[in-house]
Design a protein around this motif. Sequence first.
Motif: not given
Length: 158
Positions: A57-62
Motif C-alpha cells: 500500500d505504501e509503495a502504491s501511494s508513493l
Amino acid sequence: MTTQRTKLPGVGTQYDIETRAGRHISVVAHQDGRRFLGFYEPDDPDACQATVPLDADEASSLAELLASADTPRVRASEMDLDLVTERVPVTARSPYRGRPLGETRARTRTGAYIVAVLRRTGPHPSPGPEFRLEAGDAVVAVGTREGVDELARIIAGT
C-alpha cells in the motif's frame, strides 16, 4: 536518466535508477509486494546511505505521488473525516442474536453503517435488513466514534 533492471532469484527484481543529477536510487521489488528504496552516496554509487522499507500500500501511494502531474487522490482513510471502522461482536447475550439486522435500526439510531457481517463460515458484505445475526458474528461498522460506540451498546444490549 538511466534505469537498469536486475532479476534477484527467489527475491524479486531490483531497479537501479541514475538521475540526471547523477544520484543513484534503487528499488527492490520483492515477490510478496514489499518494496525497499535505497539511496546511495553521490561519490560512491555502491555505498548505500539509507534504505526505506515499504509495504504494498505504501509503495502504491508513493508511486501515485511520483507519477501524478496533478494532486493525487486521497484515500478515505487519509481524509480528515473523523470516521472509524470497527468490529462489533455479537455475543450469546445480545438481544439481536437470531434476529434480523433491520431490527437494530442501527443507521437511524446511531448514524453508523453496518457494511459487513463476519461469520465463521465467511464474510457477508452489505447485509440487508433481513440478514439474521448469530452469536459469534462480528458486525463491521463505519461511522463517527460516538455512533459506532452507541451501535456496540445496542448490539450488546447495554
